[in-house]
Design a protein around this motif. Structure first.
Motif, PDB file in Angstrom:
ATOM      1  N   ARG A 101      48.905  35.455  53.133  1.00 49.13           N
ATOM      2  CA  ARG A 101      48.886  35.407  51.672  1.00 49.13           C
ATOM      3  C   ARG A 101      49.789  34.299  51.137  1.00 49.13           C
ATOM      4  O   ARG A 101      49.423  33.573  50.209  1.00 49.13           O
ATOM      5  CB  ARG A 101      49.332  36.760  51.102  1.00 49.13           C
ATOM      6  CG  ARG A 101      48.373  37.906  51.372  1.00 49.13           C
ATOM      7  CD  ARG A 101      48.842  39.156  50.646  1.00 49.13           C
ATOM      8  NE  ARG A 101      47.926  40.276  50.866  1.00 49.13           N
ATOM      9  CZ  ARG A 101      48.188  41.308  51.671  1.00 49.13           C
ATOM     10  NH1 ARG A 101      49.348  41.358  52.319  1.00 49.13           N
ATOM     11  NH2 ARG A 101      47.305  42.273  51.816  1.00 49.13           N
ATOM     12  N   ARG A 105      49.002  31.197  48.596  1.00 51.83           N
ATOM     13  CA  ARG A 105      49.681  31.117  47.298  1.00 51.83           C
ATOM     14  C   ARG A 105      50.338  29.760  47.114  1.00 51.83           C
ATOM     15  O   ARG A 105      50.266  29.162  46.029  1.00 51.83           O
ATOM     16  CB  ARG A 105      50.716  32.239  47.195  1.00 51.83           C
ATOM     17  CG  ARG A 105      50.093  33.618  46.993  1.00 51.83           C
ATOM     18  CD  ARG A 105      51.111  34.719  47.160  1.00 51.83           C
ATOM     19  NE  ARG A 105      50.499  36.034  47.017  1.00 51.83           N
ATOM     20  CZ  ARG A 105      51.051  37.157  47.477  1.00 51.83           C
ATOM     21  NH1 ARG A 105      52.221  37.112  48.100  1.00 51.83           N
ATOM     22  NH2 ARG A 105      50.435  38.312  47.306  1.00 51.83           N
ATOM     23  N   TRP A 188      32.051  35.510  49.735  1.00 46.54           N
ATOM     24  CA  TRP A 188      32.645  34.234  49.328  1.00 46.54           C
ATOM     25  C   TRP A 188      31.730  33.375  48.460  1.00 46.54           C
ATOM     26  O   TRP A 188      32.193  32.851  47.430  1.00 46.54           O
ATOM     27  CB  TRP A 188      33.092  33.431  50.558  1.00 46.54           C
ATOM     28  CG  TRP A 188      33.487  32.028  50.187  1.00 46.54           C
ATOM     29  CD1 TRP A 188      34.641  31.628  49.594  1.00 46.54           C
ATOM     30  CD2 TRP A 188      32.702  30.848  50.344  1.00 46.54           C
ATOM     31  NE1 TRP A 188      34.636  30.289  49.372  1.00 46.54           N
ATOM     32  CE2 TRP A 188      33.457  29.770  49.820  1.00 46.54           C
ATOM     33  CE3 TRP A 188      31.432  30.594  50.872  1.00 46.54           C
ATOM     34  CZ2 TRP A 188      32.973  28.467  49.815  1.00 46.54           C
ATOM     35  CZ3 TRP A 188      30.953  29.291  50.872  1.00 46.54           C
ATOM     36  CH2 TRP A 188      31.726  28.248  50.352  1.00 46.54           C
ATOM     37  N   LYS A 191      31.665  34.577  44.801  1.00 47.82           N
ATOM     38  CA  LYS A 191      33.003  34.452  44.218  1.00 47.82           C
ATOM     39  C   LYS A 191      33.328  32.988  43.938  1.00 47.82           C
ATOM     40  O   LYS A 191      33.832  32.644  42.860  1.00 47.82           O
ATOM     41  CB  LYS A 191      34.031  35.052  45.182  1.00 47.82           C
ATOM     42  CG  LYS A 191      35.482  34.769  44.847  1.00 47.82           C
ATOM     43  CD  LYS A 191      35.915  35.418  43.553  1.00 47.82           C
ATOM     44  CE  LYS A 191      37.422  35.239  43.364  1.00 47.82           C
ATOM     45  NZ  LYS A 191      37.859  35.656  42.011  1.00 47.82           N
ATOM     46  N   ASP A 195      34.050  31.334  40.234  1.00 47.23           N
ATOM     47  CA  ASP A 195      35.333  30.681  39.995  1.00 47.23           C
ATOM     48  C   ASP A 195      35.146  29.223  39.607  1.00 47.23           C
ATOM     49  O   ASP A 195      35.827  28.709  38.713  1.00 47.23           O
ATOM     50  CB  ASP A 195      36.213  30.766  41.234  1.00 47.23           C
ATOM     51  CG  ASP A 195      36.826  32.145  41.417  1.00 47.23           C
ATOM     52  OD1 ASP A 195      36.571  33.029  40.580  1.00 47.23           O
ATOM     53  OD2 ASP A 195      37.565  32.341  42.403  1.00 47.23           O
ATOM     54  N   LYS A 217      44.776  31.121  41.030  1.00 45.41           N
ATOM     55  CA  LYS A 217      44.181  32.432  41.319  1.00 45.41           C
ATOM     56  C   LYS A 217      43.042  32.304  42.333  1.00 45.41           C
ATOM     57  O   LYS A 217      42.870  33.172  43.199  1.00 45.41           O
ATOM     58  CB  LYS A 217      43.670  33.072  40.032  1.00 45.41           C
ATOM     59  CG  LYS A 217      43.160  34.511  40.228  1.00 45.41           C
ATOM     60  CD  LYS A 217      42.746  35.140  38.919  1.00 45.41           C
ATOM     61  CE  LYS A 217      42.366  36.617  39.124  1.00 45.41           C
ATOM     62  NZ  LYS A 217      41.303  36.796  40.127  1.00 45.41           N
ATOM     63  N   HIS A 218      42.265  31.235  42.211  1.00 48.15           N
ATOM     64  CA  HIS A 218      41.161  30.986  43.142  1.00 48.15           C
ATOM     65  C   HIS A 218      41.669  30.967  44.583  1.00 48.15           C
ATOM     66  O   HIS A 218      41.067  31.576  45.473  1.00 48.15           O
ATOM     67  CB  HIS A 218      40.531  29.645  42.776  1.00 48.15           C
ATOM     68  CG  HIS A 218      39.351  29.255  43.597  1.00 48.15           C
ATOM     69  ND1 HIS A 218      38.193  30.004  43.676  1.00 48.15           N
ATOM     70  CD2 HIS A 218      39.130  28.154  44.373  1.00 48.15           C
ATOM     71  CE1 HIS A 218      37.320  29.397  44.463  1.00 48.15           C
ATOM     72  NE2 HIS A 218      37.867  28.275  44.902  1.00 48.15           N
ATOM     73  N   ASP A 221      43.198  34.478  45.621  1.00 46.73           N
ATOM     74  CA  ASP A 221      42.106  35.395  45.975  1.00 46.73           C
ATOM     75  C   ASP A 221      41.534  35.060  47.351  1.00 46.73           C
ATOM     76  O   ASP A 221      41.144  35.952  48.113  1.00 46.73           O
ATOM     77  CB  ASP A 221      40.996  35.324  44.929  1.00 46.73           C
ATOM     78  CG  ASP A 221      41.400  35.953  43.601  1.00 46.73           C
ATOM     79  OD1 ASP A 221      42.429  36.646  43.559  1.00 46.73           O
ATOM     80  OD2 ASP A 221      40.669  35.738  42.606  1.00 46.73           O
ATOM     81  N   GLU A 224      43.523  36.737  49.935  1.00 46.72           N
ATOM     82  CA  GLU A 224      43.188  38.155  50.106  1.00 46.72           C
ATOM     83  C   GLU A 224      41.924  38.309  50.943  1.00 46.72           C
ATOM     84  O   GLU A 224      41.821  39.221  51.770  1.00 46.72           O
ATOM     85  CB  GLU A 224      43.001  38.816  48.739  1.00 46.72           C
ATOM     86  CG  GLU A 224      44.272  38.898  47.907  1.00 46.72           C
ATOM     87  CD  GLU A 224      45.375  39.688  48.580  1.00 46.72           C
ATOM     88  OE1 GLU A 224      45.082  40.631  49.356  1.00 46.72           O
ATOM     89  OE2 GLU A 224      46.563  39.372  48.337  1.00 46.72           O
ATOM     90  N   ARG A 225      40.963  37.416  50.757  1.00 42.40           N
ATOM     91  CA  ARG A 225      39.738  37.458  51.563  1.00 42.40           C
ATOM     92  C   ARG A 225      40.035  37.108  53.010  1.00 42.40           C
ATOM     93  O   ARG A 225      39.442  37.674  53.927  1.00 42.40           O
ATOM     94  CB  ARG A 225      38.691  36.518  50.958  1.00 42.40           C
ATOM     95  CG  ARG A 225      37.987  37.129  49.795  1.00 42.40           C
ATOM     96  CD  ARG A 225      37.201  36.150  48.964  1.00 42.40           C
ATOM     97  NE  ARG A 225      36.414  36.883  47.974  1.00 42.40           N
ATOM     98  CZ  ARG A 225      36.932  37.505  46.916  1.00 42.40           C
ATOM     99  NH1 ARG A 225      38.229  37.460  46.713  1.00 42.40           N
ATOM    100  NH2 ARG A 225      36.163  38.168  46.071  1.00 42.40           N
TER     101      ARG A 225
END
Length: 238
Positions: A101, A105, A188, A191, A195, A217-218, A221, A224-225
């Protein structure tokens, strides 16, 4: 930690063209190839945390000498993918979900800065070209083609930032995940398309702050995937 996004990191490199002609596999290319193959094996679960990496066997499988494999392992040690233990060899490092993560980020923060700059710099022609890319990605059914268009979409944003430093950082962050990694997650494409439309709207409106937030955010996320995909593959199973 890629991809692939960028895709996770392919978003800053210029794609090769057919007119470029064949290239010799120099030392740097061999090092990169070996590093990418080791990443692929780690993130696919083929190499588990704590597993020793057989440098000689890997070199034989790739048809290269042990030197680029050793150089690749040094690179991967710096990335936190591999751990060198004195007099024992190289082992797959133990990574947590937050390690994955955090990579995304950080990637998102730098990518967001690029998008913020791009919102001010993109020409109307460049914006139209990005809308065309989004249209093509929505109609594409082949995953490889979707990934290529995704790469090109983000590449255009990154280059529009007009910052050599940001491109350098994105190149480092982007190449540290296996090619096609998080794109393999089943949701994916939908999404990414959604996005991209939001990001495009912000860029077209010259809303630098919103473009930055959306891109951050893209990528968050995407992290997380990536975690979800690794869990499906039993990456943290013992």
């Amino acid at each position: 930690m890629q991809s692939s996004a960028q895709g996770w990191g392919k978003a800053v490199a210029m794609p090769e063209t057919a007119s470029a002609g064949p290239r010799r596999a120099g030392p740097a290319n061999l090092n990169a190839m070996a590093a990418q193959e080791i990443r692929r094996r780690v993130f696919s679960g083929q190499l588990r945390a704590g597993a020793k990496i057989d440098q000689e066997a890997l070199a034989d499988e790739l048809g290269i000498s042990k030197l680029p494999v050793r150089e690749a392992l040094i690179t991967l040690d710096h990335e936190g993918v591999v751990e060198h233990i004195a007099r024992r060899g190289a082992f797959v490092a133990r990574m947590t979900r937050d390690d994955i993560r955090d990579h995304f980020r950080v990637f998102g923060v730098v990518s967001g800065l690029a998008a913020e700059r791009a919102a001010k710099n993109l020409s109307p022609e460049s914006l139209q070209a990005m809308h065309d890319l989004a249209d093509r990605m929505e109609s594409a059914v082949d995953r490889a083609e979707q990934e290529r268009l995704n790469f090109e979409f983000h590449r255009r944003i990154n280059y529009a930032a007009d910052s050599r430093r940001l491109l350098s950082l994105l190149g480092i962050l982007g190449k540290t995940v296996s090619h096609g990694f998080y794109e393999a997650h089943e949701d994916w494409p939908d999404k990414a398309r959604a996005d991209h439309r939001l990001i495009l709207a912000a860029l077209s409106a010259r809303s630098a702050a919103r473009a930055r937030t959306l891109v951050e955010k893209h990528l968050a996320d995407a992290g997380e995937r990536a975690v979800a995909l690794l869990e499906q593959q039993g990456f943290w199973d013992h």
